[in-house]
Design a protein around this motif. Sequence first.
Motif, PDB file in Angstrom:
ATOM      1  N   SER A  29     -45.245  -0.414 -23.885  1.00  0.00           N
ATOM      2  CA  SER A  29     -45.126   0.795 -23.078  1.00  0.00           C
ATOM      3  C   SER A  29     -43.669   1.258 -22.979  1.00  0.00           C
ATOM      4  CB  SER A  29     -45.667   0.527 -21.669  1.00  0.00           C
ATOM      5  OG  SER A  29     -45.534   1.674 -20.861  1.00  0.00           O
ATOM      6  N   ALA A  31     -41.225   4.677 -21.530  1.00  0.00           N
ATOM      7  CA  ALA A  31     -41.189   5.881 -20.698  1.00  0.00           C
ATOM      8  C   ALA A  31     -40.269   6.920 -21.327  1.00  0.00           C
ATOM      9  CB  ALA A  31     -40.690   5.533 -19.296  1.00  0.00           C
ATOM     10  N   THR A  33     -37.426   8.333 -20.990  1.00  0.00           N
ATOM     11  CA  THR A  33     -36.151   8.176 -20.290  1.00  0.00           C
ATOM     12  C   THR A  33     -35.127   7.604 -21.256  1.00  0.00           C
ATOM     13  OG1 THR A  33     -35.106   7.225 -18.325  1.00  0.00           O
ATOM     14  CG2 THR A  33     -36.680   5.817 -19.502  1.00  0.00           C
ATOM     15  N   SER A  61     -35.088  -2.867 -24.256  1.00  0.00           N
ATOM     16  CA  SER A  61     -35.887  -3.084 -23.047  1.00  0.00           C
ATOM     17  C   SER A  61     -35.980  -4.586 -22.759  1.00  0.00           C
ATOM     18  CB  SER A  61     -37.261  -2.441 -23.212  1.00  0.00           C
ATOM     19  OG  SER A  61     -38.013  -2.506 -22.028  1.00  0.00           O
TER      20      SER A  61
END
Length: 230
Positions: A29, A31, A33, A61
């Motif tokens: 996953s 986002a 951003t 991440s």
Amino acid sequence: LVIAGGGSGGAQHGGGGGAGGYRTATNFSVAATSYTITVGAGVSGVAGNASPNNGNNSVFSTITSIGGGGGQGWTFGGQSTGKSGGSGGGASLNGIGGSGTAGQGNAGGSSNGSSTYPSGGGGGGGSGSVGQDSINLNKAGNGGSGTASSITGSSVTRAGGGGGGSHSPRAIGLAGSGGGGAGGLGNVVGGAGIGGAATANTGSGGGASGSNGSASGAGGSGIVIIRYAV
């Protein structure tokens, strides 16, 4: 796809550098951003009795890939074990290959020489297979194979291990598929046998040098690729 930087080869008929850790994450996953992304830098080769260099980590991440282990150079009167990493570096003298990180790579190859009659070094581990052990006193070990990915739309193999270095007339270790560097072929006096550098942005390991007068091959920088639906 998150690949760390590869390790350098070892000096003086040393072991090949290990590939950087190779990690993938399907359905991870993300986002809409900004992210801070670290791409593991390549590392320089070494000469003489200098300690080999491990590759640098790559991070996206929560995913961290570990830099490849440096291939060990020959040390007088002792065991020369390859360094651990994403994939392990190859050994020299009568040492064992460095260990790889579970889920990221494989171990480096071992060497079966002696302090009075050294064989070639073991091959660096690759993301797809272990580095090859040196073959008796006749041939240095090949680097482990890399792994193919089609994340960019076409299949590209990356993160191969570096080949072990050797003295003439014994054969060098070949580069692992995916961008590893080949081992160098030296002579007893020294001054020949530069190790092959790994290909940039593949996370592959550098090739070992063939003598103490020559530098080993540099480890290749890593890469981070993110593919997402729009």
